[in-house]
Design an enzyme around this catalytic site. Structure first.
Site, PDB file in Angstrom:
ATOM      1  N   ASN A 230     -59.787  30.284  76.501  1.00 46.35           N
ATOM      2  CA  ASN A 230     -59.274  31.632  76.866  1.00 46.35           C
ATOM      3  C   ASN A 230     -60.229  32.577  77.072  1.00 46.35           C
ATOM      4  OD1 ASN A 230     -60.290  33.005  74.353  1.00 46.35           O
ATOM      5  ND2 ASN A 230     -59.290  31.349  73.365  1.00 46.35           N
ATOM      6  N   PRO A 327     -55.745  24.154  62.727  1.00 44.79           N
ATOM      7  CA  PRO A 327     -55.802  24.771  61.473  1.00 44.79           C
ATOM      8  C   PRO A 327     -56.040  26.284  61.444  1.00 44.79           C
ATOM      9  CG  PRO A 327     -57.542  23.388  61.646  1.00 44.79           C
ATOM     10  CD  PRO A 327     -56.857  23.122  62.800  1.00 44.79           C
ATOM     11  N   ASP A 328     -55.388  27.033  60.659  1.00 46.09           N
ATOM     12  CA  ASP A 328     -55.908  28.241  60.552  1.00 46.09           C
ATOM     13  C   ASP A 328     -57.029  28.497  60.032  1.00 46.09           C
ATOM     14  OD1 ASP A 328     -56.015  31.483  60.231  1.00 46.09           O
ATOM     15  OD2 ASP A 328     -53.862  31.700  60.883  1.00 46.09           O
ATOM     16  N   ILE A 329     -58.046  28.906  60.702  1.00 44.64           N
ATOM     17  CA  ILE A 329     -59.435  29.039  59.644  1.00 44.64           C
ATOM     18  C   ILE A 329     -59.484  30.087  58.859  1.00 44.64           C
ATOM     19  CG2 ILE A 329     -61.959  28.740  59.869  1.00 44.64           C
ATOM     20  CD1 ILE A 329     -61.551  28.160  63.022  1.00 44.64           C
ATOM     21  N   LYS A 363     -49.812  40.386  60.479  1.00 44.90           N
ATOM     22  CA  LYS A 363     -51.023  39.321  60.359  1.00 44.90           C
ATOM     23  C   LYS A 363     -51.810  39.463  58.966  1.00 44.90           C
ATOM     24  CE  LYS A 363     -51.554  37.765  64.376  1.00 44.90           C
ATOM     25  NZ  LYS A 363     -51.897  37.841  65.916  1.00 44.90           N
ATOM     26  N   LYS A 367     -52.335  36.283  57.084  1.00 41.47           N
ATOM     27  CA  LYS A 367     -53.324  35.524  56.707  1.00 41.47           C
ATOM     28  C   LYS A 367     -54.171  35.714  55.343  1.00 41.47           C
ATOM     29  CE  LYS A 367     -54.125  34.982  61.168  1.00 41.47           C
ATOM     30  NZ  LYS A 367     -54.445  33.589  62.003  1.00 41.47           N
TER      31      LYS A 367
HETATM   32  O1  C5P Z   1     -53.051  34.179  64.489  1.00 44.14           O
HETATM   33  P1  C5P Z   1     -53.859  34.956  65.389  1.00 44.14           P
HETATM   34  O2  C5P Z   1     -54.612  34.004  66.396  1.00 44.14           O
HETATM   35  O3  C5P Z   1     -53.403  36.036  65.934  1.00 44.14           O
HETATM   36  O4  C5P Z   1     -55.069  35.394  64.345  1.00 44.14           O
HETATM   37  C1  C5P Z   1     -56.156  36.123  64.644  1.00 44.14           C
HETATM   38  C2  C5P Z   1     -57.243  35.880  63.637  1.00 44.14           C
HETATM   39  O5  C5P Z   1     -57.092  34.655  62.970  1.00 44.14           O
HETATM   40  C3  C5P Z   1     -58.402  36.106  64.150  1.00 44.14           C
HETATM   41  O6  C5P Z   1     -59.191  36.663  63.112  1.00 44.14           O
HETATM   42  C4  C5P Z   1     -59.031  34.611  64.320  1.00 44.14           C
HETATM   43  O7  C5P Z   1     -60.445  34.502  64.219  1.00 44.14           O
HETATM   44  C5  C5P Z   1     -58.336  33.955  63.091  1.00 44.14           C
HETATM   45  N1  C5P Z   1     -57.871  32.423  63.475  1.00 44.14           N
HETATM   46  C6  C5P Z   1     -58.361  31.493  62.844  1.00 44.14           C
HETATM   47  N2  C5P Z   1     -57.898  30.150  62.933  1.00 44.14           N
HETATM   48  C7  C5P Z   1     -56.840  30.034  64.191  1.00 44.14           C
HETATM   49  C8  C5P Z   1     -56.419  31.104  64.742  1.00 44.14           C
HETATM   50  C9  C5P Z   1     -56.850  32.263  64.636  1.00 44.14           C
HETATM   51  O8  C5P Z   1     -59.278  31.582  62.003  1.00 44.14           O
HETATM   52  N3  C5P Z   1     -56.639  28.651  64.099  1.00 44.14           N
END
Ligand code: C5P
Length: 421
Positions: A230, A327-329, A363, A367
């Site tokens: 991106n 995975p959402d880190i 968000k 999160k």
């Molecule tokens: O869900 P989104 O991508 O919009 O969320 C943005 C936030 O989540 C940022 O802080 C990004 O670094 C983190 N993120 C993450 N893992 C992902 C997607 C986003 O840690 N797979």
């Protein structure tokens, strides 16, 4: 706005030292040539600079050069009767030191530092260092010498004593030396010294914190030569890493594939994919006290990465890609026992195209982070400036459009305030 280039180049707003008066002392050493460049850089950043040189320094650099660069007559003698610091009392060692925000000795030779240790004051520069008001006028030394001189127990002992006595002794560089030898003891480069001086004047609101920052895009491989990524430039995350370091934190930056130079003093781990990034961050989050997740992590990756390049065979057939979710880190780290127990403060970012507030609030909840920083993605990707909207449990704070470094410094102050609360 200025683009700095060099070993530690960085994008910085100008006038970092506006309002600061620096007494720049030169003791004898070949590194005096770097002091000329440093003087110029200090003036460019808005500082006023008064140069004081020892007799030995004048063997390496002329006072004429330093006067031309600083725009002020140079002082070299304690007997100099010219008006100094606005006074006519023939006491340059008192007058020059009283008006300084800092005395910076660059280069500080081994001999000069040995003199300071003993409080000797037989020429203007050492006399001025001794006569300075110790509480209000910091003394910053940039050592420069041959590697054997640097490693000698006497020098190391002196440096320890100088630190005990309240001086700030900067690092030295390693590499080829003017004498032909190679090792530690070179004076830092002018841009490194400038960075250290700018940092010196910043308040250390994150002292003692272990800050972990993720930055940049991820790269999700399709085959050995192709992938999905991106437009994130990494500039915001790199600026946050720098600002956190300036604020006294120990900082580690986990960076996706970007070509930005590492901010001085910051540890860096380069990663490519979201899974690589997760592995590095999960590990480092076990010891960090603050995690700022500024990386633009890919939401999806190709379900399969081909070992060999997918070939166009001329049949007109196009490959079909299928994806799996990454995975959402951040959400994972924010749900960890350390984050939940308050040992790790997590900050998320949201790059949106519209309805910033609503998306940022949603968000933040999704999160599970105490602080979410919203920005308009298309307006900031690749740019040197940005505008931020901070959302936490108590409401919102707007940080109006400014350079990313200025915003990063403001964000660091906001984080520090929340850590203290
Ligand atoms: O869900 P989104 O991508 O919009 O969320 C943005 C936030 O989540 C940022 O802080 C990004 O670094 C983190 N993120 C993450 N893992 C992902 C997607 C986003 O840690 N797979």
């Amino acid at each position: 706005m200025a683009v700095w280039t060099g070993p530690n180049c960085y994008i910085a707003p100008m006038n970092e030292l506006t309002g600061k008066h620096i007494v720049l002392g030169l003791s004898g050493g070949i590194a005096c040539y770097k002091a000329a460049e440093l003087c110029r850089a200090l003036v460019k950043e808005g500082a006023t600079v008064q140069v004081v040189m020892t007799e030995a320094a004048e063997q390496f650099m002329t006072a004429v050069t330093m006067q031309a660069l600083s725009g002020r007559p140079v002082f070299t003698s304690q007997w100099d009767a010219r008006t100094s610091g606005g006074a006519d009392n023939n006491m340059p060692h008192i007058n020059l030191s009283r008006e300084a925000n800092a005395i910076v000795v660059a280069p500080a030779s081994a001999d000069f530092m040995a003199k300071l240790v003993h409080g000797r004051a037989d020429e203007l520069l050492s006399l001025m260092c001794l006569a300075r008001p110790i509480e209000s006028v910091p003394l910053i030394l940039a050592p420069a010498m041959n590697r054997e001189m640097w490693a000698h127990p006497a020098t190391q002992r002196n440096i320890e004593q100088l630190r005990t006595d309240g001086a700030t002794v900067l690092d030295v560089g390693a590499g080829d030396q003017a004498c032909g030898e190679t090792g530690d003891g070179r004076m830092l480069e002018p841009d490194e010294l400038l960075y250290d001086l700018v940092r010196f004047f910043k308040s250390k609101v994150l002292a003692g914190q272990q800050v972990l920052v993720s930055a940049g895009p991820t790269f999700e491989a399709i085959d050995p030569v192709r992938g999905l990524t991106n437009l994130s430039s990494g500039k915001m995350g790199f600026a946050i890493a720098r600002a956190a370091h300036e604020a006294g934190a120990h900082v580690t930056l986990v960076a996706g594939p970007v070509g930005l130079p590492t901010p001085r003093g910051v540890g860096r781990i380069n990663v490519k994919s979201a899974l690589d990034m997760k592995e590095a961050l999960d590990h480092l989050a076990q010891t960090a006290t603050v995690f700022v997740s500024a990386a633009a992590v890919a939401d999806w990756r190709p379900a399969q990465t081909m070992d060999q390049k997918i070939k166009k065979d001329g049949s007109g057939e196009v490959p079909t890609l299928s994806f799996v979710e990454n995975p959402d880190i951040l959400a994972g780290i924010a749900a960890s026992p350390r984050a939940q127990g308050g040992a790790l403060y997590c900050v998320g970012f949201a790059a949106e195209s519209h309805d910033l507030l609503a998306h940022a609030q949603a968000k933040r909840a999704r999160k599970g982070v105490p602080l979410l920083v919203g920005n308009i993605g298309p307006a900031t990707f690749g740019q040197d400036d940005n505008a931020l909207l901070l959302v936490d449990a108590h409401g919102t704070t707007e940080l109006p459009r400014a350079s990313k470094l200025v915003l990063a410094r403001q964000l660091v102050v906001e984080i520090a305030r929340r850590l203290q609360a």
